[in-house]
Design an enzyme around this catalytic site. Structure first.
Site, short mmCIF file in Angstrom:
data_model
loop_
_atom_site.label_atom_id
_atom_site.label_comp_id
_atom_site.label_asym_id
_atom_site.label_seq_id
_atom_site.Cartn_x
_atom_site.Cartn_y
_atom_site.Cartn_z
CE LYS A 11 -4.04 -2.07 2.25
NZ LYS A 11 -5.05 -2.04 3.20
CG ASP A 82 13.97 -7.27 -7.77
OD1 ASP A 82 13.06 -7.82 -7.01
OD2 ASP A 82 15.04 -7.81 -7.75
CB SER A 83 14.19 -3.44 -3.31
OG SER A 83 13.08 -2.81 -3.98
N GLY A 166 12.57 -6.16 7.33
CA GLY A 166 13.60 -6.79 6.26
C GLY A 166 15.01 -6.33 7.20
CE1 TYR A 167 19.25 -9.38 5.11
CE2 TYR A 167 17.82 -8.77 3.21
CZ TYR A 167 18.52 -9.53 4.02
OH TYR A 167 18.61 -10.85 3.21
CE LYS A 188 13.30 1.30 4.92
NZ LYS A 188 12.61 0.22 4.81
CG HIS A 193 16.39 1.20 -1.13
ND1 HIS A 193 16.38 1.43 0.25
CD2 HIS A 193 15.73 -0.03 -1.29
CE1 HIS A 193 15.33 0.45 0.73
NE2 HIS A 193 15.07 -0.53 -0.48
NE ARG A 194 8.55 2.29 -1.64
CZ ARG A 194 8.29 1.89 -0.48
NH1 ARG A 194 8.73 0.68 -0.06
NH2 ARG A 194 7.47 2.63 0.21
#
Length: 207
Positions: A11, A82-83, A166-167, A188, A193-194
């Site tokens: 979402k 993709d990440s 995740g990390y 964040k 990165h996103r």
């Protein structure tokens, strides 16, 4: 207004991408909203670019293969991403295997434990890493837009913080002294990165 189909159910991603594309007279819906088959898309690429394109192509093929979907969404662009995390001391691993680093049925904790184990004994200055997101947007005529975003930092020696996923508990972004899990999701998302991939996508669309 053109409808764009997003190969994700996240979402947060949907909102962020919709907010950008509305400026270009596009609305974003998910593959489920579009009524596409729920078939899993096998991610066999060796790079984030390859995997994001594989997912986008697969969605486009589903639309073209079904007459009713083709009539409804034949002019729709498809968006996929993709990440993953790339650790320098591990030669770029876990990379495209980030989500299943500790095995096919692993969870976030197992992935983090494996990563910390692999880096056991590696000094702090050699624990550099970066998150990557690649967003691919393809049109029915074959036109393609690819936007890449990265966030550099380093891996801690132990998990820190309870937030994120995740990390996030083991990654400290460059210029900060707290992990993503400690900094909080809202913050964040402004430096991730996103976020940077979305900024790049917007720049490309503006051109």
């Amino acid at each position: 207004m053109i409808t764009a189909i997003l190969a994700s159910q996240n979402k947060k991603k949907i909102k962020e991408i919709r907010d950008i594309l509305l400026k270009y007279d596009m609305d974003v819906i998910t593959r489920d909203d579009a009524g596409l088959p729920k078939d899993d898309i096998e991610e066999t690429g060796t790079t984030f670019e390859e995997n994001s394109l594989l997912k986008a192509d697969a969605i486009m093929d589903m639309i073209k293969a079904d007459q009713s979907l083709s009539e409804k969404y034949g002019n729709s662009p498809v968006i996929a991403d993709d990440s993953g995390l790339m650790v320098d001391a591990l030669g770029g691993a876990p990379g495209v295997h980030s989500a299943r680093y500790a095995g096919e049925d692993c969870n976030f904790d197992a992935n983090n434990e494996k990563l910390l184990s692999e880096l056991s004994g590696v000094p702090d200055d050699k624990r550099t890493a970066h998150f990557v997101t690649v967003i691919t947007m393809i049109y029915p005529d074959g036109e393609k837009i690819v936007a890449r975003g990265e966030c550099r930092g380093h891996i801690t020696a132990e998990k820190r913080g309870e937030g994120g996923f995740g990390y996030d508990p083991v990654f400290i972004p460059e210029g900060y002294d707290k992990t993503f899990a400690q900094l909080g999701t809202d913050f964040k998302n402004t430096i991730s990165h996103r976020a940077r991939a979305l900024e790049e996508l917007e720049k490309i669309l503006d051109k």
